[in-house]
Design an enzyme around this catalytic site. Structure first.
Site, PDB file in Angstrom:
ATOM      1  N   ASP A  39     -31.728  10.698  -9.056  1.00  0.00           N
ATOM      2  CA  ASP A  39     -33.068  10.695  -8.465  1.00  0.00           C
ATOM      3  C   ASP A  39     -32.917  10.515  -6.958  1.00  0.00           C
ATOM      4  O   ASP A  39     -31.945   9.917  -6.489  1.00  0.00           O
ATOM      5  CB  ASP A  39     -33.903   9.547  -9.058  1.00  0.00           C
ATOM      6  CG  ASP A  39     -35.404   9.778  -8.927  1.00  0.00           C
ATOM      7  OD1 ASP A  39     -36.062  10.047  -9.950  1.00  0.00           O
ATOM      8  OD2 ASP A  39     -35.919   9.706  -7.776  1.00  0.00           O
ATOM      9  N   LYS A  44     -35.567   3.354  -7.306  1.00  0.00           N
ATOM     10  CA  LYS A  44     -35.664   3.624  -8.746  1.00  0.00           C
ATOM     11  C   LYS A  44     -34.272   3.622  -9.372  1.00  0.00           C
ATOM     12  O   LYS A  44     -34.039   3.032 -10.428  1.00  0.00           O
ATOM     13  CB  LYS A  44     -36.343   4.994  -8.934  1.00  0.00           C
ATOM     14  CG  LYS A  44     -36.954   5.180 -10.278  1.00  0.00           C
ATOM     15  CD  LYS A  44     -37.885   6.383 -10.312  1.00  0.00           C
ATOM     16  CE  LYS A  44     -39.259   6.093  -9.783  1.00  0.00           C
ATOM     17  NZ  LYS A  44     -40.240   7.140 -10.015  1.00  0.00           N
ATOM     18  N   THR A 131     -43.473  19.997 -16.652  1.00  0.00           N
ATOM     19  CA  THR A 131     -44.590  20.890 -16.999  1.00  0.00           C
ATOM     20  C   THR A 131     -44.840  21.828 -15.821  1.00  0.00           C
ATOM     21  O   THR A 131     -45.090  21.360 -14.704  1.00  0.00           O
ATOM     22  CB  THR A 131     -45.847  20.051 -17.294  1.00  0.00           C
ATOM     23  OG1 THR A 131     -45.526  19.126 -18.341  1.00  0.00           O
ATOM     24  CG2 THR A 131     -47.011  20.930 -17.717  1.00  0.00           C
ATOM     25  N   ARG A 161     -45.813  10.881 -25.247  1.00  0.00           N
ATOM     26  CA  ARG A 161     -46.961  10.128 -24.735  1.00  0.00           C
ATOM     27  C   ARG A 161     -46.453   8.840 -24.118  1.00  0.00           C
ATOM     28  O   ARG A 161     -45.579   8.186 -24.707  1.00  0.00           O
ATOM     29  CB  ARG A 161     -47.912   9.738 -25.880  1.00  0.00           C
ATOM     30  CG  ARG A 161     -48.498  10.872 -26.659  1.00  0.00           C
ATOM     31  CD  ARG A 161     -48.962  10.388 -28.034  1.00  0.00           C
ATOM     32  NE  ARG A 161     -47.838   9.907 -28.821  1.00  0.00           N
ATOM     33  CZ  ARG A 161     -47.955   9.174 -29.938  1.00  0.00           C
ATOM     34  NH1 ARG A 161     -49.138   8.825 -30.386  1.00  0.00           N
ATOM     35  NH2 ARG A 161     -46.879   8.773 -30.611  1.00  0.00           N
ATOM     36  N   LYS A 217     -46.861  24.069 -23.692  1.00  0.00           N
ATOM     37  CA  LYS A 217     -47.073  22.741 -23.098  1.00  0.00           C
ATOM     38  C   LYS A 217     -48.476  22.612 -22.492  1.00  0.00           C
ATOM     39  O   LYS A 217     -49.216  21.678 -22.790  1.00  0.00           O
ATOM     40  CB  LYS A 217     -46.003  22.504 -22.029  1.00  0.00           C
ATOM     41  CG  LYS A 217     -46.193  21.260 -21.214  1.00  0.00           C
ATOM     42  CD  LYS A 217     -46.074  20.018 -22.063  1.00  0.00           C
ATOM     43  CE  LYS A 217     -46.765  18.859 -21.410  1.00  0.00           C
ATOM     44  NZ  LYS A 217     -46.694  17.646 -22.220  1.00  0.00           N
ATOM     45  N   PHE A 262     -58.061  11.842 -30.940  1.00  0.00           N
ATOM     46  CA  PHE A 262     -58.573  12.380 -29.671  1.00  0.00           C
ATOM     47  C   PHE A 262     -60.064  12.716 -29.744  1.00  0.00           C
ATOM     48  O   PHE A 262     -60.554  13.614 -29.083  1.00  0.00           O
ATOM     49  CB  PHE A 262     -57.724  13.560 -29.174  1.00  0.00           C
ATOM     50  CG  PHE A 262     -56.508  13.061 -28.442  1.00  0.00           C
ATOM     51  CD1 PHE A 262     -55.494  12.408 -29.132  1.00  0.00           C
ATOM     52  CD2 PHE A 262     -56.397  13.169 -27.062  1.00  0.00           C
ATOM     53  CE1 PHE A 262     -54.400  11.875 -28.469  1.00  0.00           C
ATOM     54  CE2 PHE A 262     -55.310  12.634 -26.391  1.00  0.00           C
ATOM     55  CZ  PHE A 262     -54.307  11.986 -27.098  1.00  0.00           C
ATOM     56  N   CYS A 273     -51.029  13.575 -16.245  1.00  0.00           N
ATOM     57  CA  CYS A 273     -50.781  14.876 -16.882  1.00  0.00           C
ATOM     58  C   CYS A 273     -52.035  15.656 -17.260  1.00  0.00           C
ATOM     59  O   CYS A 273     -52.252  16.737 -16.739  1.00  0.00           O
ATOM     60  CB  CYS A 273     -49.874  14.673 -18.082  1.00  0.00           C
ATOM     61  SG  CYS A 273     -48.226  14.168 -17.534  1.00  0.00           S
ATOM     62  N   LYS A 276     -54.240  16.937 -14.169  1.00  0.00           N
ATOM     63  CA  LYS A 276     -53.586  17.909 -13.273  1.00  0.00           C
ATOM     64  C   LYS A 276     -53.163  19.158 -14.040  1.00  0.00           C
ATOM     65  O   LYS A 276     -53.162  20.259 -13.500  1.00  0.00           O
ATOM     66  CB  LYS A 276     -52.423  17.285 -12.501  1.00  0.00           C
ATOM     67  CG  LYS A 276     -51.254  16.753 -13.320  1.00  0.00           C
ATOM     68  CD  LYS A 276     -49.991  17.572 -13.168  1.00  0.00           C
ATOM     69  CE  LYS A 276     -48.807  16.896 -13.837  1.00  0.00           C
ATOM     70  NZ  LYS A 276     -47.889  17.761 -14.523  1.00  0.00           N
TER      71      LYS A 276
END
Ligand SMILES: NC(=O)C1=CN([C@@H]2O[C@H](COP(=O)(O)OP(=O)(O)OC[C@H]3O[C@@H](n4cnc5c(N)ncnc54)[C@H](O)[C@@H]3O)[C@@H](O)[C@H]2O)C=CC1
Ligand SMILES: O=C(O)[C@H]1O[C@H](OP(=O)(O)OP(=O)(O)OC[C@H]2O[C@@H](n3ccc(=O)[nH]c3=O)[C@H](O)[C@@H]2O)[C@H](O)[C@@H](O)[C@@H]1O
Length: 448
Positions: A39, A44, A131, A161, A217, A262, A273, A276
Site C-alpha cells: 500500500d 496503514k 469495482t 459486506r 458487480k 434489503f 460502495c 458511488k
C-alpha cells in the site's frame, strides 16, 4: 473455504490494503498462501505489519495476528517486494470523482504503473478485484499487451459486506472470473488453484468475459440499492396514507420471489460502495450511449437522499418548527452497524443537516466516533448513549447497532429533557419504548 490443505509455493500480492485488500490478504494467508500486502499509505502498512487492523471488522485482527506469526503474511510499501508474486490482486479504491458522478480510476492506474515499473514476473497474473466501470479490464489488457505481454489479466470482482468481511471472503456466495478468451486457459487454471478450497466446497463459479464480470458487480450493487429505495419509496407512500411500512415489508417478504432481505426501510443506504457504484454505473452507461437503460438509478439515488432530508424535517417538526439551540442526540455515525466506516453515512448527513440548522448535535457510536470526529470536527461526540442523550430534546436512532437496540428506554428516559425518539432504522422495540414513556416516531409508520 477450508484451510486443511495449504497450497504450496504460490506467492500472492495484494495491492491496496484497505477494507477489501487487508481482508483479502489475511484470508489468502489463512488459506496457506505466502502473501505480501502493498500500500502507498505507510501508516496503514505499519499498523497491519504490527498486527493492528486500522478499521473495525469483527474477527479480522485475530486472524491477522495469527497469520503474521506464521511468517506467511507481510506488509510493505515497496512494489519491488510485491513484484516477485505469482498472482497480484488489485484492491485499490475506485471512489467517486470529486467533480462528477464517474469513478476515479487514478489509484488503479497508478498502482499498475508502480507494479509494471517494479517488473512483475513473466507468467504472473494480475487479478482485478476493485469495482470498476465496464471496459476498464479491456483497456488494461491492451496496456499489458504492449508494456508487459507476459503478464496475464483476469477480473474477479468482490462481493464482501463490511462487518462480515472474513466470512464472505472465506465462504463467498459465488466466484465470478472475467477471463480473456485467448490466454489458453492459464488465468482460469491459476485462479482455480487459488480458490480450490471454495470451489471444492461447492461455491458456484461463473466463468465469463471481462465486461460481464465487471457488470455483475455493479449490477448486484444497483439491485441492492434499488431494493432499499423501493421500500423507502413505499415508506413515503405510507407516510402519505397512514400506512405502516414495516408491516408492508414483512408481508412482501412472505413472497419467496421477493424475499425479506434489503427491505429494511429507514434513513437509507450509504457507505463507500452502493452510492458511488450506482452513480458510476450511470456515468459509464451514458458514455456508452446507453444511459437511458439505467436512468431509474437516478431515482433510486434521489429516493435514498430524500430519506435523509425527511429525517431532518421530521425532527424539526417534532421540535416545534425550529431546531435552533435545541439538543439533538444522534445514535449512530457509521453507515451501518458492525463497521467504523463513515463514508457517505446517512447518520452523519442527518447530524450535519441539523447542526447547520442551528441544533446542538451530540453523536455517539460504538466504533465510528474517531473517524467521525476527524471528518466532522464541527459536531460534538459522546462515549455512549446516556452521555449523548443527557438533556436532549430529541433522540435520533440512525445506525442500528445492537448496543442501541439493547438500551433500557426506562433508564434513558431519566437523562433526557423530553422523551421523544425517532427510529430512523425501524429497529427499536416500539412497545418497550412506548411503555417507558417515550413518544416514538419512525419514517413510514403511523403516529400513535
Ligand atoms: N469496502 C468493501 O466492503 C468493498 C469494496 N469493494 C471495492 O474494492 C475497492 C477498494 O475498496 P476499499 O477497500 O473499501 O477502499 P479503501 O479506500 O479502504 O482502500 C483502498 C486502499 O488502496 C490504497 N491505494 C491507493 N492507491 C494505491 C496505489 N497506487 N498503490 C497501492 N495502494 C494504493 C489506499 O491507500 C487504501 O489503503 C473499491 O473499488 C471498492 O468499490 C468491493 C467489495 C467490497
Ligand atoms: O461493493 C461493496 O463494497 C459492497 O457493498 C455492499 O456492502 P456494504 O456497503 O458493506 O453494506 P450493506 O450491508 O450492503 O449495506 C449498505 C447500506 O444499505 C443500508 N441498508 C441495508 C439493508 C436494508 O434493508 N436497508 C438499508 O438501508 C445499510 O444500512 C447500509 O447503509 C454489498 O452488500 C456488498 O455485497 C458489496 O460487496
Amino acid at each position: 473455504m477450508s484451510t486443511d490443505n495449504p497450497p504450496a509455493a504460490t506467492r500472492v500480492s495484494i495491492i491496496g490494503t484497505g477494507y477489501l485488500g487487508a481482508t483479502h490478504a489475511v484470508c489468502m494467508s489463512e488459506l496457506g498462501f505466502s502473501v505480501v500486502g502493498v500500500d502507498i499509505d505507510p501508516g496503514k502498512v505499519a499498523n497491519l505489519a504490527a498486527g493492528r487492523v486500522p478499521f473495525f471488522e469483527p474477527g479480522l485482527e485475530e486472524l491477522l495476528r495469527k497469520n503474521l506469526d506464521t511468517g506467511r503474511l507481510t506488509f510493505t510499501t515497496s512494489f519491488t517486494d510485491a513484484a516477485a508474486a505469482d498472482v497480484h490482486f488489485l484492491c485499490v479504491g475506485t471512489p467517486q470523482r470529486p467533480d462528477s458522478p464517474a469513478a476515479d480510476l487514478s489509484h488503479l492506474v497508478s498502482a499498475v504503473d508502480r507494479l509494471l515499473a517494479a517488473g512483475p514476473k513473466p507468467g504472473s497474473l494480475l487479478v482485478g478485484k476493485s469495482t470498476v466501470p465496464a471496459g476498464t479490464a479491456a483497456a488494461l489488457a491492451r496496456r499489458l499487451a504492449t508494456e508487459a505481454p507476459l503478464v496475464g489479466l483476469a477480473w474477479n470482482p468482490e462481493f464482501l459486506r463490511e462487518g462480515f468481511a472474513v466470512e464472505d471472503t472465506m465462504r463467498p456466495d459465488r466466484l465470478v472470473l472475467g477471463l480473456q478468451a485467448d490466454d489458453g486457459g492459464r488465468a482460469e487454471g491459476m485462479l482455480r488453484a487459488i480458490y480450490a478450497s471454495a470451489i471444492e466446497a461447492g461455491t458456484p463459479l461463473v466463468l465469463t468475459d471481462f465486461a460481464t464480470a465487471e457488470l455483475v458487480k455493479v449490477a448486484a450493487n444497483a439491485f441492492l440499492a434499488t431494493k432499499i429505495s423501493f421500500i423507502n419509496a413505499m415508506a413515503e407512500i405510507c407516510e402519505a396514507t397512514g400506512g405502516d411500512v414495516k408491516t408492508l415489508a414483512a408481508a412482501l417478504a412472505h413472497d419467496a420471489r421477493i424475499g425479506g432481505r434489503f427491505l429494511g426501510a429507514g434513513v437509507g443506504f450509504g457507505g463507500g460502495c452502493l452510492p458511488k457504484d450506482i452513480r458510476a454505473f450511470q456515468a459509464r452507461a451514458a458514455e456508452l450511449g446507453a444511459g437511458y437503460a439505467v436512468g431509474f438509478l437516478a431515482e433510486v439515488d434521489a429516493i435514498n437522499l430524500r430519506r435523509r432530508t425527511r429525517m431532518a424535517e421530521l425532527t424539526t417538526e417534532l421540535l416545534g418548527g425550529s431546531v435552533a439551540g435545541r439538543r439533538v442526540a444522534v445514535l449512530g455515525a457509521a453507515f451501518k452497524p458492525n463497521s467504523d466506516d463513515i463514508r457517505d453515512s446517512p447518520a452523519l448527513d442527518v447530524a450535519n443537516l441539523l447542526h447547520r440548522a442551528g441544533a446542538v448535535v451530540t453523536v455517539t457510536d460504538p466504533a465510528a466516533v474517531p473517524n467521525a470526529r476527524q471528518r466532522h470536527p464541527e459536531l460534538s461526540y459522546a462515549d455512549n448513549a446516556v452521555q449523548a442523550a443527557t438533556d436532549a430534546d430529541i433522540v435520533l436512532h440512525l445506525t442500528e447497532w445492537s448496543d442501541f437496540r439493547e438500551i433500557d428506554p426506562v433508564a434513558l428516559a431519566s437523562y433526557v429533557r423530553t422523551p421523544t425518539v425517532i427510529d430512523g432504522r425501524n429497529a427499536l422495540d416500539v412497545a418497550r419504548w412506548r411503555a417507558a414513556g417515550w413518544s416514538y416516531y419512525a419514517l413510514g409508520r403511523p403516529r400513535v
